[in-house]
Design an enzyme around this catalytic site. Structure first.
Site, PDB file in Angstrom:
ATOM      1  CE1 TYR A  25      10.806  -2.142  -0.771  1.00  0.00           C
ATOM      2  CE2 TYR A  25      11.258  -2.470   1.565  1.00  0.00           C
ATOM      3  CZ  TYR A  25      11.087  -1.623   0.477  1.00  0.00           C
ATOM      4  OH  TYR A  25      11.199  -0.268   0.648  1.00  0.00           O
ATOM      5  CE  LYS A  61     -11.292   3.923 -22.663  1.00  0.00           C
ATOM      6  NZ  LYS A  61     -12.223   4.381 -23.687  1.00  0.00           N
TER       7      LYS A  61
END
Length: 383
Positions: free
Chosen positions: A39, A94
């Site tokens: 970060y 899915k």
């Protein structure tokens, strides 16, 4: 819809509790140095580089291995228009299949709109976060327009699995079926029951593969060029199929036919199947209730396939979409083209070719060889 009673000890509900997906970090943060790299301030260097050269996003973010699975919940499995919230378990499933079989990360996105303009605009705005878009369970005919517009607008692969995934696996199965019977695809009289998303895509893909005699039927009967009241999609289909000018019902279409491909969800009488040519091929793919029950189909057919896992020869889209997207992402493809889909079908058929039988014309949905073979073939065709 009537409220359902849910048993807390039901193993299906137990499996779904809390959902089937989670986010996992690939860069653990355990020290101040880790934090400064993953970060701020370190991440700013990567962001500046991508701002200068957007193509670097494929290398330095997740977009090279991540797709969005997008639905509006209007055509979910055999359940129909159940809405976006109820569609989420299917889209999660899915996404699990993408990861399990193709090593592709997928994010389910269920949109609370059925307006094509809003769907296109929303997906286009989300597109920078993904390497591909898998459209899922969007009802016809809107699905055709939505896919076309997104495909034209975006520079990443857009793939409506209900259309093209089904078509790829049907072609793979049919190639092996005619090969097993010593026949040629171009010589077969093929009847397709269903002119929705799957039926249109199957017809187009079979034509691209060399099928020359197809008759497509919807709930009102045979599509033919002189029939009135057709949608633009059906009218186009009628212009490019039915070379013998067949009219009437599906029973008329099936008289003397070699192949029946059911993608309609309707029912086809046994008498109509009995009127087909000797030893036909019957793919009754409606799920959970096939257009022709396999026990009935076997009275006449040399080869029978369904969309169900409890009968042999399951025509399952999981044989196609994980490998297709893996290959397209690996090749940095901006489109999934007809040659890529044809290559996928050939790869699926080839995996089953080492042990081809009347009850095994496609590989098992769990066969670990399928997705890598499809990905390799698709990437090569994309090149």
């Amino acid at each position: 819809m009537t409220a359902l009673s849910i048993r807390t000890d039901d193993p299906i509900f137990a499996l779904h509790e809390g959902g089937k997906l989670a986010v996992a970090a690939t860069s653990p943060i355990e020290t101040p140095e880790d934090l400064s790299k993953a970060y701020t301030p370190g991440v700013a260097e990567v962001s500046r580089a991508i701002a200068a050269d957007p193509t670097l996003a494929r290398r330095y973010t997740w977009v090279s291995h991540t797709v969005a699975v997008v639905t509006d919940g209007t055509a979910v499995l055999g359940l129909g228009d159940i809405g976006p919230a109820a569609a989420m378990p299917v889209m999660e499933g899915k996404a699990v299949l993408f990861k399990q079989f193709g090593g592709v990360d997928a994010v389910p996105i269920c949109l609370d709109t059925t307006d094509p303009d809003e769907i296109v605009a929303t997906v286009a705005r989300l597109a920078p976060s993904f390497g591909g878009i898998n459209l899922e369970d969007i009802s016809a005919p809107r699905c055709f327009d939505i896919e076309r517009r997104l495909d034209e607008r975006l520079d990443i692969p857009v793939f409506h699995d209900d259309q093209h995934g089904t078509a790829v696996v049907v072609l793979a199965a049919l190639r092996n079926a005619v090969r097993l019977l010593g026949r040629d695809l171009a010589s077969q009289r093929i009847v397709i029951s269903g002119a929705g998303a799957a039926g249109v895509a199957v017809s187009r893909m079979l034509a691209a593969a060399g099928a020359t005699d197809q008759v497509v039927c919807d709930s009102r009967g045979v599509l033919h060029a002189s029939r009135g009241g057709l949608t633009p999609v059906k009218a186009d289909l009628a212009q490019h199929t039915n070379p013998r000018g067949v009219t009437g019902t599906i029973a008329d279409a099936l008289r003397g036919a070699d192949v029946l491909i059911g993608v309609s969800g309707g029912h086809i009488d046994e008498a109509a199947v009995a009127g087909m040519a000797a030893d036909p091929i019957v793919f009754a793919l409606a799920n959970p209730t096939p257009e022709v029950h396999p026990d009935v189909a076997h009275r006449y057919a040399a080869i029978v396939a369904t969309g169900r896992s409890d009968f042999p020869n399951q025509i399952n889209n999981v044989l196609a979409f994980p490998g297709i997207f893996r290959g397209a992402l690996d090749a940095s493809a901006s489109r999934i083209t007809e040659p890529m889909k044809l290559a996928a079908a050939e790869a699926i058929a080839a995996v089953a070719a080492d042990d081809l039988r009347a009850d095994r014309i496609v590989p098992s949905a769990l066969d670990p060889r399928v997705a890598p073979a499809v990905a390799t073939a698709v990437a090569a065709a994309a090149g």
